[in-house]
Design an enzyme around this catalytic site. Structure first.
Site, short mmCIF file in Angstrom:
data_model
loop_
_atom_site.label_atom_id
_atom_site.label_comp_id
_atom_site.label_asym_id
_atom_site.label_seq_id
_atom_site.Cartn_x
_atom_site.Cartn_y
_atom_site.Cartn_z
N GLY A 76 22.36 -52.01 -18.74
CA GLY A 76 23.58 -51.54 -18.08
C GLY A 76 23.29 -50.43 -17.09
O GLY A 76 22.15 -50.02 -16.90
N SER A 78 23.03 -46.80 -15.70
CA SER A 78 22.58 -45.63 -16.48
C SER A 78 22.89 -44.29 -15.81
O SER A 78 22.46 -43.25 -16.32
CB SER A 78 21.08 -45.74 -16.74
OG SER A 78 20.40 -45.66 -15.52
N HIS A 115 26.73 -37.94 -21.86
CA HIS A 115 27.85 -37.94 -20.92
C HIS A 115 29.16 -38.45 -21.55
O HIS A 115 30.20 -38.40 -20.92
CB HIS A 115 27.47 -38.68 -19.64
CG HIS A 115 26.36 -37.96 -18.93
ND1 HIS A 115 26.56 -36.76 -18.29
CD2 HIS A 115 25.04 -38.22 -18.86
CE1 HIS A 115 25.40 -36.31 -17.82
NE2 HIS A 115 24.46 -37.18 -18.16
N TYR A 138 30.63 -43.69 -16.02
CA TYR A 138 29.45 -44.05 -16.81
C TYR A 138 29.61 -43.51 -18.24
O TYR A 138 29.47 -44.25 -19.22
CB TYR A 138 28.19 -43.48 -16.13
CG TYR A 138 27.01 -43.36 -17.04
CD1 TYR A 138 26.35 -44.49 -17.51
CD2 TYR A 138 26.54 -42.11 -17.46
CE1 TYR A 138 25.26 -44.38 -18.36
CE2 TYR A 138 25.46 -41.98 -18.30
CZ TYR A 138 24.82 -43.12 -18.76
OH TYR A 138 23.76 -43.01 -19.61
#
Ligand code: 15L
Length: 272
Positions: A76, A78, A115, A138
């Site tokens: 996915g 990043s 994150h 993200y």
């Protein structure tokens, strides 16, 4: 040397962390199925097989997973990108990864991220059950991944380990990483334990803060590491003299745990 009884599927194998894991785990005799949307940039290690596939191609992911015991989901997007770029690989692709885990009764080891909680301030101390405060599209896709994991446990009994990775690079390169750095060795051992541990405990899903033994890591505390028997061995401390004070100069980035991701597109009145 202990190896998993069944093959292990690694998505995102051609990415920075995927390449580290493919090499290190294959060297220990693991049978690996590697996949990514771009070719594997190195020589495919012995005991591994590489297949080009998009995470959004559900049937391909299901085929790749056949007979596997664990999925290491490192595929996915990043870093921060527009919502429309993130949604395909990180939301639809994640669903295919979890569907494969459900069908094969695999354990999911999910490369989540700091994150997910990036908008907590640096003077806060967070446990694994803290509120998600994602710092972008993200980060919120990683938070969604963890929520998906809970759904797949509650409804289907799929076990997950969510690795909230800090900054996993060959070495730390700035002041923030004196807190958030995770060495490649500690990452590899974390993934090994996440795969080999007999179970993920009664709760089914575990959050683990993916950081090395850094003296400056005062932000993240309780997590599920004892259940899988992992403790970091490396440390960013030898870099303190070189990197202390090497900051971005951006007040938003420096205030929050997510650093520069928080400052991207930030339009709220800047904190004082
Ligand atoms: C991440 O989740 C990213 O994948 C990586 O590129 C770094 O930005 C890291 O977090 C970090 O916060 O340092």
């Amino acid at each position: 040397m202990t190896v998993p009884a069944k093959p292990t599927l690694l998505t995102g194998a051609s990415g920075a962390l995927g390449r580290v894991l493919a090499k290190a785990l294959a060297a220990q005799g693991w049978a690996l199925r590697l996949t990514d949307r771009v070719p594997f940039p190195d020589k495919v290690p012995e005991g591994a097989r590489f297949t080009l596939a998009e995470l959004e191609d559900g049937p391909a992911i299901l085929r790749l997973a056949e007979g596997c015991g664990t999925i290491l989901h490192f595929g996915g997007i990043s870093v921060e990108h527009p919502f429309e770029t993130v949604i395909g690989p990180n939301i639809r692709g994640l669903y295919h990864a979890y569907e494969a885990a459900r069908r094969e009764r695999m354990r999911m080891v999910f490369a989540s991220s700091n994150h997910t909680i990036g908008f907590h301030e640096r003077n806060e101390v967070l446990d694994d059950d803290c509120q998600m405060r994602s710092d972008g599209y993200y980060g919120i896709s990683k938070a969604y991944g963890e929520l998906m994991g809970w759904l797949y446990w509650d409804k289907y009994g799929v076990e997950s380990v969510f690795l909230r990775i800090g900054s996993c690079t060959p070495e730390p390169t700035d002041d923030r990483m004196l807190s958030t750095w995770l060495s490649h060795g500690d990452l590899t051992r974390l993934v090994e334990r996440s795969t080999l541990a007999e179970s993920t405990g009664r709760a089914g899903c575990l959050v683990i803060w993916g950081v090395s033994k850094n003296a400056r890591m005062t932000w993240w505390r309780k997590d599920g590491r004892e259940t899988i028997g992992w403790a970091p061995q490396d440390s960013a401390d030898p870099y303190i003299a070189k990197l202390d004070g090497k900051a971005s100069g951006n007040p938003v980035a420096e205030r929050y745990q997510g650093g520069s991701f928080c400052a991207l597109d930030y339009s709220r009145k800047a904190p004082t």
